[in-house]
Every structure is written in structure tokens, then in C-alpha cells.
Design a protein around this motif. Structure first.
Motif, PDB file in Angstrom:
ATOM      1  N   HIS A  12     -87.238  81.010  75.799  1.00  0.00           N
ATOM      2  CA  HIS A  12     -87.526  82.444  75.759  1.00  0.00           C
ATOM      3  C   HIS A  12     -86.942  83.154  76.983  1.00  0.00           C
ATOM      4  CE1 HIS A  12     -89.656  86.229  75.198  1.00  0.00           C
ATOM      5  NE2 HIS A  12     -90.080  86.128  76.449  1.00  0.00           N
ATOM      6  N   ALA A  13     -87.110  82.557  78.175  1.00  0.00           N
ATOM      7  CA  ALA A  13     -86.614  83.177  79.396  1.00  0.00           C
ATOM      8  C   ALA A  13     -85.092  83.292  79.381  1.00  0.00           C
ATOM      9  CB  ALA A  13     -87.071  82.374  80.611  1.00  0.00           C
ATOM     10  N   ALA A  14     -84.421  82.268  78.861  1.00  0.00           N
ATOM     11  CA  ALA A  14     -82.963  82.302  78.830  1.00  0.00           C
ATOM     12  C   ALA A  14     -82.434  83.430  77.951  1.00  0.00           C
ATOM     13  CB  ALA A  14     -82.418  80.956  78.346  1.00  0.00           C
ATOM     14  N   GLY A  15     -83.184  83.773  76.914  1.00  0.00           N
ATOM     15  CA  GLY A  15     -82.732  84.837  76.025  1.00  0.00           C
ATOM     16  C   GLY A  15     -83.194  86.222  76.417  1.00  0.00           C
ATOM     17  N   ALA A  16     -84.236  86.297  77.266  1.00  0.00           N
ATOM     18  CA  ALA A  16     -84.822  87.597  77.577  1.00  0.00           C
ATOM     19  C   ALA A  16     -84.477  88.118  78.962  1.00  0.00           C
ATOM     20  CB  ALA A  16     -86.349  87.516  77.446  1.00  0.00           C
ATOM     21  N   VAL A  17     -84.202  87.246  79.897  1.00  0.00           N
ATOM     22  CA  VAL A  17     -84.004  87.676  81.283  1.00  0.00           C
ATOM     23  C   VAL A  17     -82.576  88.163  81.490  1.00  0.00           C
ATOM     24  CG1 VAL A  17     -83.973  86.912  83.690  1.00  0.00           C
ATOM     25  CG2 VAL A  17     -85.780  86.131  82.143  1.00  0.00           C
ATOM     26  N   THR A  18     -82.448  89.326  82.132  1.00  0.00           N
ATOM     27  CA  THR A  18     -81.147  89.880  82.503  1.00  0.00           C
ATOM     28  C   THR A  18     -81.238  90.441  83.920  1.00  0.00           C
ATOM     29  OG1 THR A  18     -81.686  92.058  81.597  1.00  0.00           O
ATOM     30  CG2 THR A  18     -80.567  90.485  80.137  1.00  0.00           C
ATOM     31  N   ALA A  19     -80.096  90.658  84.531  1.00  0.00           N
ATOM     32  CA  ALA A  19     -80.031  91.238  85.875  1.00  0.00           C
ATOM     33  C   ALA A  19     -78.974  92.331  85.878  1.00  0.00           C
ATOM     34  CB  ALA A  19     -79.701  90.164  86.900  1.00  0.00           C
ATOM     35  N   GLU A  20     -79.391  93.538  86.251  1.00  0.00           N
ATOM     36  CA  GLU A  20     -78.479  94.680  86.293  1.00  0.00           C
ATOM     37  C   GLU A  20     -77.847  94.780  87.685  1.00  0.00           C
ATOM     38  OE1 GLU A  20     -77.759  96.558  83.749  1.00  0.00           O
ATOM     39  OE2 GLU A  20     -79.234  95.703  82.355  1.00  0.00           O
ATOM     40  N   ILE A  21     -76.525  94.784  87.748  1.00  0.00           N
ATOM     41  CA  ILE A  21     -75.783  94.959  88.988  1.00  0.00           C
ATOM     42  C   ILE A  21     -75.163  96.352  88.941  1.00  0.00           C
ATOM     43  CG2 ILE A  21     -74.048  93.991  90.526  1.00  0.00           C
ATOM     44  CD1 ILE A  21     -76.377  92.140  89.945  1.00  0.00           C
ATOM     45  N   LYS A  22     -75.882  97.326  89.513  1.00  0.00           N
ATOM     46  CA  LYS A  22     -75.485  98.727  89.362  1.00  0.00           C
ATOM     47  C   LYS A  22     -74.138  99.058  89.988  1.00  0.00           C
ATOM     48  CE  LYS A  22     -80.219 100.418  88.893  1.00  0.00           C
ATOM     49  NZ  LYS A  22     -81.268 101.316  89.437  1.00  0.00           N
ATOM     50  N   PRO A  23     -73.828  98.566  91.215  1.00  0.00           N
ATOM     51  CA  PRO A  23     -72.515  98.927  91.767  1.00  0.00           C
ATOM     52  C   PRO A  23     -71.346  98.479  90.904  1.00  0.00           C
ATOM     53  CG  PRO A  23     -73.950  98.055  93.464  1.00  0.00           C
ATOM     54  CD  PRO A  23     -74.638  97.803  92.154  1.00  0.00           C
ATOM     55  N   LEU A  24     -71.553  97.416  90.134  1.00  0.00           N
ATOM     56  CA  LEU A  24     -70.482  96.903  89.275  1.00  0.00           C
ATOM     57  C   LEU A  24     -70.637  97.353  87.835  1.00  0.00           C
ATOM     58  CD1 LEU A  24     -70.346  93.212  90.577  1.00  0.00           C
ATOM     59  CD2 LEU A  24     -69.057  95.188  91.391  1.00  0.00           C
TER      60      LEU A  24
END
Length: 218
Positions: free
Chosen positions: A29-41
Motif C-alpha cells: 500500500h505504501a509503495a503505491g500511495a506515497v509520493t514526494a513533491e519536489i517543487k523547485p523541479l
């Protein structure tokens, strides 16, 4: 599971809900749900589609020895294994002239470009460009359930000192220790009267007057 989920330490069993199937479902579940936003890029990072969740057993297909060997393999790897440098890149270095592969050169150049952005200054990508921007540890440790890098360093230093003392070598000292090495050695006492007579007879030299008198009295 006993080593990490025991409520009172590594020697206590995990709670009843922490079954192997529940943990496998949580990982998937974590592998499919977790994301990280890198705003400068303006990029979103997430796990890929390849996911392999298997139980680690003592005698099964995936043993704890196999996992330890796998981790040790990658723990001993460094960025230079992919053709980069084993030192930091200096400001005066010519990136095009460095003896590295083209793929590594492109990755290093990208670290240098991203490191110049104000929003990414905290990552120190320029400083760690020779490691392709990575500057952390490959694993995490718990003071309660595991050990610390400081404890491992202290144990290693103690072992080195004991080994050096046992083999006759000097042990390691603190940086502010002044080590003075001195010893006395017996050099000799010269020739006795009889040895002087023998040496004079062999070499044909004349003995000193005092030596001749001492020899005559004997």
C-alpha cells in the motif's frame, strides 16, 4: 519482527496484529500511495512498478543470511563503482577533462546545475557531486533495537589497540598525547689488559706505557 516491533525492546514478541501478511499489505500500500513533491523541479517522485515483497525465514528460499549478503554487497559500493571520482570536485576542476565515463559526467554536471539553485542549496549537491549528490548513510539504526555508528567505531578502535599491543606495535593515542620514545643500550666496555696485549701482538702496535706496566705486574 521481534527485533523492531517488540513493545518493550528486541527481546519481546510483536503485538498480535503485526503478522507477516499485514506487514506485506502495508508495504504494498505504501509503495503505491506515497509520493514526494519536489517543487523547485516541478517533479513528483514515487515508487516504480517493480515491487517484490517476500518473507525472510531461517530455512526458506530467502534466508536472513542471503539478505545480509545482499545488503553487504551494496553497503560496500560507492559512487566510483559507476565510473565517478573518489574525491570531491574542486571549483577549478575541468569537468570535461576528468577521467570519468560520459554517463557519470552528465550526472555530475546535473548535480552542479541543481546545486546552483537557491531552493536546493540545503542539499549541498555541488559539494557532493562526486557522489552523485548522495551524502547520507545507506541504512538507519535504532539506539534501542540496534547499535550506533559511534559504538561501532569505539569497538573497532579498542580492537585495533589490543591487536597492536599484542603484536608489539604501538597503540593509537589521542591527538593531544605527546609520545616520547627513548631507551638505553649497552655499547661495551673496551678491551681488557689481556685483550690489549693480544691485539698489539696481532697488529704490531705498541701498548701505552700504563698498559705495559699493568701487564707486567700481572
Amino acid at each position: 519482527m521481534h527485533s523492531r516491533l517488540g513493545p518493550d525492546g528486541p527481546h519481546t514478541p510483536p503485538p498480535a496484529w503485526a503478522t507477516a501478511d499485514a506487514l506485506a499489505d502495508a508495504v504494498q500500500h505504501a509503495a503505491g500511495a506515497v509520493t514526494a513533491e519536489i517543487k523547485p523541479l516541478t517533479r513528483t517522485f514515487r515508487w516504480g512498478t517493480q515491487l517484490d515483497v517476500r518473507r525472510i525465514t531461517m530455512t526458506g528460499e530467502l534466508t536472513e543470511q542471503a539478505v545480509a549478503a545482499y545488503i553487504a554487497k551494496y553497503a560496500t559500493k560507492a559512487a566510483e563503482c559507476v565510473g565517478t571520482l573518489d574525491r570531491r570536485i574542486q571549483p577549478l576542476d575541468d569537468l570535461a577533462a576528468l577521467p570519468i565515463r560520459q554517463h557519470a559526467r552528465r550526472l555530475i554536471a546535473e548535480c552542479m546545475r541543481l546545486g546552483a539553485l537557491d531552493d536546493l542549496a540545503d542539499l549541498r549537491l555541488t559539494h557532493w557531486a562526486h557522489m552523485l549528490g548522495f551524502r547520507g548513510h545507506f541504512s538507519t539504526k535504532s539506539r534501542r533495537y540496534s547499535t550506533t555508528l559511534g559504538a561501532l567505531r569505539a569497538a573497532r578502535e579498542k580492537h585495533m589497540k589490543e591487536s597492536e599491543i599484542a603484536t608489539g606495535r604501538l597503540p593509537l593515542f589521542d591527538e593531544d598525547t605527546v609520545l616520547v620514545i627513548a631507551h638505553w643500550e649497552y655499547a661495551g666496555q673496551g678491551l681488557s689488559a689481556g685483550e690489549q696485549l693480544l691485539a698489539a701482538a696481532i697488529t704490531g702496535t705498541q701498548l701505552p706505557h700504563r698498559t705495559r706496566l699493568e701487564a707486567s705486574h700481572e
